[in-house]
Design a protein around this motif. Structure first.
Motif, mmCIF file in Angstrom:
data_model
loop_
_atom_site.group_PDB
_atom_site.id
_atom_site.type_symbol
_atom_site.label_atom_id
_atom_site.label_comp_id
_atom_site.label_asym_id
_atom_site.label_seq_id
_atom_site.Cartn_x
_atom_site.Cartn_y
_atom_site.Cartn_z
ATOM 1 N N UNK A 78 0.815 -1.215 0.000
ATOM 2 C CA UNK A 78 0.000 0.000 0.000
ATOM 3 C C UNK A 78 0.847 1.263 0.000
ATOM 4 N N UNK A 79 1.916 1.287 0.801
ATOM 5 C CA UNK A 79 2.768 2.474 0.881
ATOM 6 C C UNK A 79 3.439 2.752 -0.456
ATOM 7 N N UNK A 80 3.984 1.715 -1.082
ATOM 8 C CA UNK A 80 4.665 1.894 -2.368
ATOM 9 C C UNK A 80 3.677 2.271 -3.463
ATOM 10 N N UNK A 81 2.494 1.635 -3.440
ATOM 11 C CA UNK A 81 1.487 1.930 -4.465
ATOM 12 C C UNK A 81 0.961 3.353 -4.316
ATOM 13 N N UNK A 82 0.749 3.791 -3.076
ATOM 14 C CA UNK A 82 0.269 5.158 -2.846
ATOM 15 C C UNK A 82 1.283 6.173 -3.361
ATOM 16 N N UNK A 83 2.559 5.954 -3.049
ATOM 17 C CA UNK A 83 3.595 6.878 -3.513
ATOM 18 C C UNK A 83 3.691 6.874 -5.034
ATOM 19 N N UNK A 84 3.579 5.698 -5.641
ATOM 20 C CA UNK A 84 3.674 5.600 -7.098
ATOM 21 C C UNK A 84 2.530 6.339 -7.770
ATOM 22 N N UNK A 98 19.265 4.037 0.537
ATOM 23 C CA UNK A 98 19.727 3.418 1.777
ATOM 24 C C UNK A 98 18.861 2.218 2.142
ATOM 25 N N UNK A 99 17.546 2.344 1.919
ATOM 26 C CA UNK A 99 16.659 1.233 2.267
ATOM 27 C C UNK A 99 16.925 0.017 1.367
ATOM 28 N N UNK A 100 17.074 0.253 0.076
ATOM 29 C CA UNK A 100 17.315 -0.865 -0.839
ATOM 30 C C UNK A 100 18.671 -1.503 -0.589
ATOM 31 N N UNK A 101 19.645 -0.706 -0.124
ATOM 32 C CA UNK A 101 20.974 -1.233 0.174
ATOM 33 C C UNK A 101 20.955 -2.073 1.444
ATOM 34 N N UNK A 102 20.165 -1.645 2.424
ATOM 35 C CA UNK A 102 20.098 -2.362 3.698
ATOM 36 C C UNK A 102 19.218 -3.611 3.613
ATOM 37 N N UNK A 103 18.243 -3.596 2.717
ATOM 38 C CA UNK A 103 17.293 -4.704 2.617
ATOM 39 C C UNK A 103 17.143 -5.123 1.146
ATOM 40 N N UNK A 104 17.886 -6.148 0.715
ATOM 41 C CA UNK A 104 17.848 -6.563 -0.692
ATOM 42 C C UNK A 104 16.449 -6.869 -1.205
ATOM 43 N N UNK A 105 15.560 -7.355 -0.340
ATOM 44 C CA UNK A 105 14.200 -7.684 -0.780
ATOM 45 C C UNK A 105 13.410 -6.449 -1.188
ATOM 46 N N UNK A 110 13.465 -3.988 -5.607
ATOM 47 C CA UNK A 110 12.573 -3.808 -6.767
ATOM 48 C C UNK A 110 11.567 -2.675 -6.556
ATOM 49 N N UNK A 111 10.796 -2.684 -5.434
ATOM 50 C CA UNK A 111 9.874 -1.554 -5.233
ATOM 51 C C UNK A 111 10.598 -0.225 -5.065
ATOM 52 N N UNK A 112 11.773 -0.235 -4.441
ATOM 53 C CA UNK A 112 12.539 1.004 -4.285
ATOM 54 C C UNK A 112 13.021 1.506 -5.638
ATOM 55 N N UNK A 113 13.450 0.588 -6.501
ATOM 56 C CA UNK A 113 13.928 0.983 -7.833
ATOM 57 C C UNK A 113 12.805 1.617 -8.651
ATOM 58 N N UNK A 114 11.585 1.074 -8.538
ATOM 59 C CA UNK A 114 10.445 1.634 -9.276
ATOM 60 C C UNK A 114 10.153 3.059 -8.814
ATOM 61 N N UNK A 115 10.212 3.297 -7.504
ATOM 62 C CA UNK A 115 9.971 4.643 -6.981
ATOM 63 C C UNK A 115 11.102 5.589 -7.365
#
Length: 275
Positions: A138-144, A202-209, A212-217
């Motif tokens: 929901x958080x990623x979709x709302x931001x997108x 920083x979030x994508x670097x700390x948490x590999x999972x 993908x959503x971080x890259x899209x944003x």
């Protein structure tokens, strides 16, 4: 259905006693026989005919005509983005509705008249901060959805400015026409988007999972940044000044542990320049 062809086999010298039984050959047509039509196993979605958004979302004009767009903007400003642990379905649906309404030109112009671009940009840092803290669905979709709506509005603003310049006979390009608004506030929008890009990195670097959503944003923010400058020289200088360090390849080679950060911002710069 089938077609039968019969042939009698006889010996060359042939009396009646030398004849064998009649051989009948059946041949099916249209299956594996003479059929030449291509077999369609799946429909290519990209090849499907695209529907004009103005026709597909025409009914959303009612929302703008009845004052619904102002209501949607006010609800977003009051409710804010869903925080970590909150369901947030209502905000996602609200943003989905606003995004759909902005698919037609009349509603985009109405939102621009309401100062909607700046109002949504004020909400964007919170949306991205929540998404960076917890990249849930929901958080990623709302931001997108929010970023896509702002992008559509800024592009519409460019078109409106170009039309105004053509009518006035000034001969200025769309990005050079002053679109109004407070310069300091728009400078803050650029800085806040850059700050949230770093938080997503920083979030994508700390948490590999979460990559993908971080890259899209990150791609959505990178597309948005040149538009947020609105072609103003001061804001463009501010934006590209941020990338000066990362465009230094010598510094990038000597970055050591910070090489990942340099690579990230250099990739963002390439994406920004190609927009």
């Amino acid at each position: 259905a089938g077609r039968a062809a019969a042939a009698g086999l006889a010996s060359a010298g042939g009396g009646g006693d030398d004849r064998g039984p009649m051989v009948v050959v059946y041949r099916l047509q249209g299956l594996d026989g003479e059929a030449t039509e291509e077999i369609v196993e799946a429909i290519d979605e990209e090849a499907a005919e695209e529907t004009d958004p103005e026709a597909e979302f025409a009914l959303s004009a009612v929302v703008g005509e009845e004052g619904g767009l102002e209501l949607l903007l006010r609800l977003l400003e009051v409710a804010g983005m869903p925080r970590a642990g909150q369901p947030g379905e209502c905000i996602v649906l609200l943003l989905k509705l606003l995004h759909a309404c902005c698919r037609i030109r009349a509603n985009r112009r109405r939102v621009l008249a309401l100062g909607g671009t700046a109002r949504l940009l004020r909400v964007a840092p919170q949306a991205l901060a929540v998404a960076a803290a917890a990249l849930g669905e929901n958080a990623a979709l709302a931001a997108q959805r929010l970023l896509e709506t702002i992008e559509a509005l800024l592009e519409e603003e460019m078109v409106a400015q170009a039309e105004a310049a053509a009518v006035d006979g000034e001969g200025e390009s769309a990005m050079q026409v002053d679109g109004g608004g407070d310069q300091d506030e728009w400078r803050g929008f650029v800085l806040s988007l850059l700050h949230e890009l770093e938080a997503l990195r920083q979030r994508s670097e700390a948490e590999p999972a979460a990559r993908d959503p971080a890259a899209a944003l990150c791609r959505a923010v990178t597309r948005l940044l040149p538009l947020v400058t609105r072609g103003r020289a001061e804001l463009l200088r501010q934006l590209y000044a941020h990338f000066e360090l990362y465009a230094d390849f010598g510094a990038c080679d000597a970055a050591g542990d910070a090489a990942g950060r340099h690579a990230f911002w250099l990739e963002c710069l390439v994406g920004l320049l190609t927009e």
